[in-house]
Structure formats: structure tokens, C-alpha cells
Write an enzyme that holds these catalytic residues in place. Structure first.
Site, PDB file in Angstrom:
ATOM      1  N   ARG A   1      67.166  35.722  11.213  1.00  0.00           N
ATOM      2  CA  ARG A   1      65.977  36.434  11.714  1.00  0.00           C
ATOM      3  C   ARG A   1      65.544  35.991  13.115  1.00  0.00           C
ATOM      4  NH1 ARG A   1      67.986  38.577   8.334  1.00  0.00           N
ATOM      5  NH2 ARG A   1      67.217  39.223   6.302  1.00  0.00           N
TER       6      ARG A   1
ATOM      7  N   SER B   1      58.055  42.080   5.809  1.00  0.00           N
ATOM      8  CA  SER B   1      57.954  40.693   5.338  1.00  0.00           C
ATOM      9  C   SER B   1      57.070  39.890   6.289  1.00  0.00           C
ATOM     10  CB  SER B   1      59.341  40.049   5.270  1.00  0.00           C
ATOM     11  OG  SER B   1      60.130  40.721   4.321  1.00  0.00           O
TER      12      SER B   1
ATOM     13  N   GLU C   1      57.255  35.585   9.859  1.00  0.00           N
ATOM     14  CA  GLU C   1      58.324  36.424  10.414  1.00  0.00           C
ATOM     15  C   GLU C   1      57.692  37.516  11.262  1.00  0.00           C
ATOM     16  OE1 GLU C   1      61.395  39.563   8.445  1.00  0.00           O
ATOM     17  OE2 GLU C   1      61.687  37.478   7.864  1.00  0.00           O
TER      18      GLU C   1
END
Length: 303
Positions: free
Chosen positions: A174, A225, A295
């Protein structure tokens, strides 16, 4: 400010708005105004916009479809540039495609599956833009952007533009080089796909799409998320174990469907979301000694 607005309008760069609420441009539907909001009509217009912004020493930032973004209630000072219509071109050349940063990732995955091109099936349920997906190395179902990216056309903080190869993007879970080491945003990308049986590709992608619908709360405004998974653990599972599903502060609530999602129940402020994020982080650390990292990208003035 007026001078910059006049210059942008004179340059005919695309849609230009003043004091535009960014709640209109994020999937969580929260966020204060941008002093100046520009949606360039093509890459040339984006370059012109950057020239004007730099000449006037304005603060600026780029957004995509706003799916991984939390904009604070005070909004963003300076110029906000949205990569959207106009920077959503698509060229298919055999198994390789060139696509604009403003192109919808879900739309792209669907279109490629119908052509029997494999590689984007994992993205069938990921909202957001190609540019945002490259920025954060979006992924799901055991794959991610780093597996298919050949190179990316990047707009850097100083307004320069350059193509970076997959290796130069320094992808990991990520993350990419664009987040901290060389801050920038992807305005277009070249992906390497693979021709496979069309029916199989469509079926795999539809399965991934259905899984997202069944397990994630896309019926409410949300930002995707909220936390990175502290692998080998999963943020959603930790939040559920802590009994935080359904916990609410103001209009922001931990989804009862998936613990790693915060939903806007209808009247949430960014401040509510931030307070809820802090509460979750504190609780998870106290219960499990795990430090969760966000995130979702938080921009503007915040706590």
C-alpha cells in the site's frame, strides 16, 4: 486569489470553481472548501495550470475520485486540482494499455475483462482512480498495481513531470515512492496485461466484485479501508475483536459490516471521523499492543 482565478480562466484550462466544497468530491462526503478548484480538460491544461500555480507561488494539491481521502472541515487553502474528465483517456495496444490518472479503476477493470485481458481482476471492486491506485499501490485478492505497472507519468511537488518505471516507483504494501520519498501524483500509467480466456477473466472479476459488495458497506458514504493491515494481522478483525463495530462519534460510525470501514451516517464532519480514528487506535493499542496506521490520506488542517 482573484488574479490567479483570472489567469486560469484566461488560459481556458477546464472547469474552475471558487470556494468549492470538497465534500462534493470525496466518497465519504465530508470536507470543507478549496479556495480554487480546477478540473483540467487534458494533460496540456494540467501543465498550464501548474505553470500558473507555480508562477503565483500558490499552495496546491491534486485529488482523484476522492475514495481514499479525508478532507478536514476547514478545507484546503490554495488550488485543488482534480484529475477527472479529460484526464481519463484510454489506449489499448495489444496486451499493453495506457490510461489517464482520472480513469475509474472499477470501470477500467470491467472494460479490460470484457476484452479478455487479465491482470486487473483484483481491482473489480476498488473504487477510486487509476492515479490514486498507483499512488498507494492499491490491491486486493492477492494482487496489486505493482504486478502490472510498466511505468507511470508523475506530476511532482515542484510542478515537473517525469515517467518512472515500476522499479523506480519503489512499491511495497500500500505504498510507493510518491507518498513520502518523492511526493507526487500519477497523471497516467502504462499497464501490462495478459490475454486469457475472456469468460474466465470476467468470472474472476465478477467474483471479486461480488465479494466486495457482500463484505463492505458501499451503501454508505465511506473512504474505503481506514487502516493499513498490520500484517500478519488484519485491522478489521482487531477492531471487531475489540467490540468496536457500530461504535459512533457524531455522524461517523464504525461499519457493522466491516470493522476497517468508517461510514458517514448522513451528517458526519471530518472532525467526527478524526476523533473516531484516534479512539480506535487508542483502543487497539490498549487491548492488543498493536499500533494501527491510517491508510486513508488525511489532508487539510486537522488534530
Amino acid at each position: 486569489m482573484k488574479e490567479v482565478l483570472d489567469q486560469l480562466r484566461m488560459a481556458d484550462v477546464g472547469k474552475i470553481l471558487e470556494n468549492e466544497p470538497l465534500a462534493n468530491h470525496t466518497t465519504m462526503k465530508v470536507g470543507g472548501p478549496a479556495d480554487i478548484f480546477v478540473e483540467p480538460k487534458d494533460i496540456e491544461s494540467l501543465k498550464k495550470t501548474m505553470e500558473i500555480v507555480k508562477q503565483n507561488r500558490m499552495k496546491w494539491r491534486v485529488i482523484g475520485r476522492g475514495s481514499n481521502l479525508l478532507v478536514m472541515d476547514e478545507g484546503i487553502r490554495g488550488v485543488v486540482i482534480k484529475l477527472g474528465k479529460g484526464i481519463d483517456h484510454l489506449e489499448v495496444n495489444g496486451e499493453q494499455i495506457r490510461v489517464g490518472g482520472g480513469y475509474s479503476l472499477i470501470t477500467l477493470a470491467t472494460a479490460m475483462s470484457r476484452k479478455g485481458l487479465s491482470g486487473l481482476e483484483f481491482a473489480g471492486g476498488i473504487p477510486g482512480s487509476v492515479g490514486g491506485a498507483v499512488f498507494m499501490n492499491a490491491g486486493a485478492h492477492g494482487s496489486d498495481i505493482s504486478n502490472i505497472l510498466v511505468k507511470a507519468h508523475i506530476l511532482f511537488e515542484d510542478g515537473t513531470m517525469e515517467w518512472l518505471t515500476n522499479e523506480e516507483m519503489e512499491f511495497s504494501y500500500r505504498t510507493s515512492i510518491l507518498q513520502q520519498k518523492r511526493p507526487g501524483l500519477c497523471v497516467e500509467a502504462i499497464f501490462q496485461l495478459k490475454a486469457l480466456d475472456r469468460q474466465k477473466v470476467v468470472e474472476t472479476m465478477q467474483k471479486n466484485k461480488d465479494y466486495r459488495k457482500e463484505t463492505q458497506p458501499w451503501n454508505y458514504p465511506c473512504a474505503g479501508s481506514i487502516f493499513r493491515n498490520p500484517l500478519p494481522l488484519y485491522a478489521g478483525q482487531l477492531i471487531e475483536k475489540a467490540g468496536l463495530k457500530g461504535y459512533q462519534i457524531g455522524g461517523a460510525k464504525v461499519s457493522e459490516m466491516h470493522g476497517n470501514f468508517i461510514v458517514n451516517t448522513g451528517n458526519a464532519k471530518a472532525e467526527d471521523v478524526i476523533h473516531l480514528i484516534h479512539y480506535i487506535k487508542k483502543t487497539i493499542y490498549e487491548k492488543f499492543q498493536v499500533q494501527l496506521e491510517t491508510e486513508v490520506e488525511i489532508v487539510g488542517n486537522h488534530l
